[in-house]
Design a protein around this motif. Structure first.
Motif, PDB file in Angstrom:
ATOM      1  N   GLY A 107       0.774  -1.097  -0.120  1.00  0.00           N
ATOM      2  CA  GLY A 107      -0.037   0.077  -0.106  1.00  0.00           C
ATOM      3  C   GLY A 107       0.942   1.249  -0.062  1.00  0.00           C
ATOM      4  O   GLY A 107       0.566   2.026  -0.756  1.00  0.00           O
ATOM      5  N   TRP A 108       1.917   1.258   0.767  1.00  0.00           N
ATOM      6  CA  TRP A 108       2.839   2.513   0.919  1.00  0.00           C
ATOM      7  C   TRP A 108       3.429   2.779  -0.516  1.00  0.00           C
ATOM      8  O   TRP A 108       3.551   3.949  -1.048  1.00  0.00           O
ATOM      9  N   GLN A 109       3.774   1.755  -1.171  1.00  0.00           N
ATOM     10  CA  GLN A 109       4.316   1.923  -2.482  1.00  0.00           C
ATOM     11  C   GLN A 109       3.167   2.489  -3.619  1.00  0.00           C
ATOM     12  O   GLN A 109       3.694   3.180  -4.352  1.00  0.00           O
ATOM     13  N   ARG A 110       1.897   1.878  -3.381  1.00  0.00           N
ATOM     14  CA  ARG A 110       0.822   2.222  -4.271  1.00  0.00           C
ATOM     15  C   ARG A 110       0.888   3.894  -4.017  1.00  0.00           C
ATOM     16  O   ARG A 110       0.509   4.625  -5.007  1.00  0.00           O
ATOM     17  N   ARG A 111       0.684   4.440  -2.833  1.00  0.00           N
ATOM     18  CA  ARG A 111       0.425   5.804  -2.602  1.00  0.00           C
ATOM     19  C   ARG A 111       1.619   6.625  -3.104  1.00  0.00           C
ATOM     20  O   ARG A 111       1.457   7.810  -3.794  1.00  0.00           O
ATOM     21  N   ILE A 112       2.867   6.062  -2.962  1.00  0.00           N
ATOM     22  CA  ILE A 112       4.042   6.716  -3.667  1.00  0.00           C
ATOM     23  C   ILE A 112       4.174   6.838  -5.134  1.00  0.00           C
ATOM     24  O   ILE A 112       4.279   7.795  -5.580  1.00  0.00           O
ATOM     25  N   ALA A 113       3.442   5.970  -5.622  1.00  0.00           N
ATOM     26  CA  ALA A 113       3.376   5.750  -6.958  1.00  0.00           C
ATOM     27  C   ALA A 113       2.382   6.937  -7.482  1.00  0.00           C
ATOM     28  O   ALA A 113       2.657   7.643  -8.544  1.00  0.00           O
ATOM     29  N   GLY A 114       1.312   6.584  -6.964  1.00  0.00           N
ATOM     30  CA  GLY A 114       0.047   7.694  -7.046  1.00  0.00           C
ATOM     31  C   GLY A 114       0.554   9.286  -6.977  1.00  0.00           C
ATOM     32  O   GLY A 114       0.444  10.140  -7.917  1.00  0.00           O
ATOM     33  N   LEU A 115       1.439   9.576  -5.903  1.00  0.00           N
ATOM     34  CA  LEU A 115       1.777  10.619  -5.562  1.00  0.00           C
ATOM     35  C   LEU A 115       2.884  11.294  -6.778  1.00  0.00           C
ATOM     36  O   LEU A 115       2.840  12.456  -7.073  1.00  0.00           O
ATOM     37  N   SER A 116       3.843  10.152  -6.784  1.00  0.00           N
ATOM     38  CA  SER A 116       4.963  10.702  -7.909  1.00  0.00           C
ATOM     39  C   SER A 116       4.160  10.963  -9.360  1.00  0.00           C
ATOM     40  O   SER A 116       4.668  11.627  -9.837  1.00  0.00           O
ATOM     41  N   HIS A 117       3.285  10.112  -9.856  1.00  0.00           N
ATOM     42  CA  HIS A 117       2.788  10.294 -11.038  1.00  0.00           C
ATOM     43  C   HIS A 117       1.998  11.630 -11.074  1.00  0.00           C
ATOM     44  O   HIS A 117       2.287  12.541 -12.228  1.00  0.00           O
ATOM     45  N   GLY A 118       1.295  11.872 -10.051  1.00  0.00           N
ATOM     46  CA  GLY A 118       0.741  13.250  -9.961  1.00  0.00           C
ATOM     47  C   GLY A 118       1.553  14.258 -10.173  1.00  0.00           C
ATOM     48  O   GLY A 118       1.269  15.463 -10.832  1.00  0.00           O
TER      49      GLY A 118
END
Length: 183
Positions: free
Chosen positions: A82-93
């Motif tokens: 989950g933490w990697q999913r959140r970082i991936a979403g934030l970094s893509h944004g």
């Protein structure tokens, strides 16, 4: 070549890799073109490339963002924490924000500085902005800060991609890599 049901659709992949190639060429051009003592011919060539590629890149970035909003990315594999999913979403944004800020701030810097953008000038687009050293300076500062932020974020993005492709081999990389033709 059919789309992979677990990967991004072909238009998303094409836009991703086209934009990536252009950005990866723009970064060294932008860093080198502003160096003191550079050969004037090389410097002029790099400025021409950087300015005009930035103008061309913005519509593709906006098209990629619009496509992504209309066609959400495929879900990450269940193995991604989950933490990697959140970082991936934030970094893509943040990547999208920076990819839009860069050409816009570059445009404002150039036009408010009273300089040409040859591609737009050839199309008869006009300057769109009055000359303003204050505005040009602010845009230049924003462009530089956003550029270094983009470099850092791209390093993180590339590092994560390499980890998924070479170490974890969990299918994340293959979601964006161009699909292979069936054998």
């Amino acid at each position: 070549m059919p789309d992979d049901p677990h990967g991004y659709r072909t238009p998303a992949r094409m836009l991703h890799w086209g934009i990536a190639a252009a950005v990866l060429l723009m970064i060294p051009a932008g860093l080198v073109m502003t160096r003191e003592g550079l050969d004037r011919g090389l410097q002029d060539t790099l400025f021409l490339f950087h300015k005009n590629t930035g103008v061309l890149l913005l519509p593709f970035i906006l098209a990629r963002l619009a496509y992504r909003l209309r066609h959400p990315p495929p879900p990450l594999p269940a193995s991604v924490p989950g933490w990697q999913r959140r970082i991936a979403g934030l970094s893509h944004g943040l990547l999208y924000v920076l990819l839009i800020v860069m050409p816009l701030s570059g445009f404002v810097r150039v036009r408010a500085g009273g300089f040409p953008i040859e591609l737009l000038d050839a199309l008869g687009a006009g300057p769109w902005l009055a000359k303003s050293e204050t505005l040009a300076g602010a845009a230049q500062s924003l462009h530089a800060a956003a550029g270094f932020a983009l470099i850092a974020l791209l390093a993180l993005h590339l590092g994560a991609a390499a980890q998924h492709a070479l170490i974890l081999r969990d299918g994340v990389w293959s979601r964006i890599w161009p699909p292979r033709a069936p054998r």
